[in-house]
Design an enzyme around this catalytic site. Structure first.
Site, short mmCIF file in Angstrom:
data_model
loop_
_atom_site.label_atom_id
_atom_site.label_comp_id
_atom_site.label_asym_id
_atom_site.label_seq_id
_atom_site.Cartn_x
_atom_site.Cartn_y
_atom_site.Cartn_z
N HIS A 146 44.08 49.65 38.24
CA HIS A 146 42.85 49.92 38.95
C HIS A 146 42.15 51.09 38.25
O HIS A 146 42.79 51.86 37.52
CB HIS A 146 43.13 50.30 40.41
CG HIS A 146 43.58 49.15 41.25
ND1 HIS A 146 42.81 48.04 41.47
CD2 HIS A 146 44.75 48.95 41.95
CE1 HIS A 146 43.45 47.20 42.27
NE2 HIS A 146 44.64 47.72 42.56
N CYS A 188 38.53 48.47 36.83
CA CYS A 188 37.17 48.65 37.35
C CYS A 188 36.63 50.01 36.88
O CYS A 188 37.38 50.94 36.59
CB CYS A 188 37.15 48.60 38.87
SG CYS A 188 37.48 46.96 39.55
#
Length: 306
Positions: A146, A188
């Site tokens: 992430h 991301c």
């Protein structure tokens, strides 16, 4: 400055006499002239042959003639502590396996590390940066996790990407000076969504040169799965869009094309071949475009350059 111009010649200047017959100043001994002429012609031919055999573009390419291509570290973070608020990254193991096979095929020594904390990532990369890379042509590292803008998540917290990559700077990893250091980041970089747009119809280890100082951040390349501020997409069954495209292009062109050509084709594949499918209309039919930030100073070919 004015252009050069042709000046008139005074044909009679310096002539003491004038006759109607053409003559030579002397009858030359042409034997020595002929021998000299052909010797010169032979030397010129040899020089031209040597010039043809050399590659004038070689100085613009990284030297890959080392004992090893180098290490590729894959950090695969799938499970996260509850306090991070991050969900399990289903499909990331598929990415890690595909990348392992792909980079092994290129010639890298691939090492996969799963579920590392922030300190675990720091310790790993500092250890690798401290190794002797004199017999290696380059280095690669892949983050699967992430993320946020300029941030990557360990299993316990988040950490600036620069804190992880900076240990490979020229002043901290001397044996990788003037060698490419490649970082591929599947994460991301924000929470924006790309709606896309419908187009109109028809429309690839030497000591530094004496007295040549090199920038500390030179010879790095960062290939991000998405542009700043945006989500990066991953399919639980197929893996992330970026990794799917990267592996597909590397398998076909990894030993043929220069690295920027490869990554441009990756951009093209992600941009054209992928679109989100989600039961939530807010996340449905979204697009993605990877981003490449290059500080490479030469062209990089994993295979033999053309």
């Amino acid at each position: 400055m004015a252009d050069d111009q042709d000046l008139p010649v005074d044909e009679g200047a310096g002539d003491a006499e004038s006759t109607d017959e053409d003559t030579t100043d002397a009858r030359p001994d042409r034997s020595s002239f002929v021998a000299s002429f052909f010797n010169k012609k032979k030397k010129n031919a040899q020089k031209e042959s040597e010039k043809d055999n050399s590659d004038p573009d070689a100085s613009f390419r990284y030297n890959m003639n080392f004992e090893k291509l180098g290490k590729c570290i894959i950090i695969n973070n799938k499970n996260f502590d509850k306090n991070t608020g991050m969900d399990i990254r289903t499909g990331t193991d598929r990415d890690a396996k595909a990348l392992h096979d792909c980079f092994t095929n290129l010639g890298f020594e691939v090492i996969i590390k799963n579920d590392l904390t922030c300190q675990g990532m720091v310790d790993l990369l500092q250890k690798v940066a401290g190794e002797d890379h004199r017999n290696s042509a380059c280095f690669a590292c892949i983050f699967l996790s992430h993320g946020e803008e300029n941030i990557i998540f360990g299993t316990d917290d988040k950490i600036p990407i620069k804190e992880l990559t900076s240990c490979f700077r020229g002043d901290r990893c001397r044996t990788l000076v003037e060698k490419p250091k490649l970082f591929f980041i599947q994460a991301c970089r924000g929470t924006e969504l790309d709606d896309g747009i419908q187009p109109d119809s028809g429309t690839v280890y030497e000591e530094p040169t004496p007295r040549c100082r090199l920038p500390l951040e030179a010879d790095f390349l960062y290939a991000y799965s998405t542009v700043p501020g945006y989500y990066s997409w991953r399919n639980p069954g197929q893996g992330s869009w970026f990794v799917q495209a990267l592996c597909t292009i590397l398998q076909e062109y990894g030993k043929k094309l220069e690295i920027m050509q490869i990554l441009t084709r990756v951009n093209n594949m992600v941009a054209r071949n992928f679109e989100s499918r989600n039961s939530n209309p807010y996340y449905d039919e979204k697009k993605q475009i990877p981003s490449v930030v290059s500080m490479l100073t030469k062209e990089l070919y994993f295979g033999k350059a053309p």
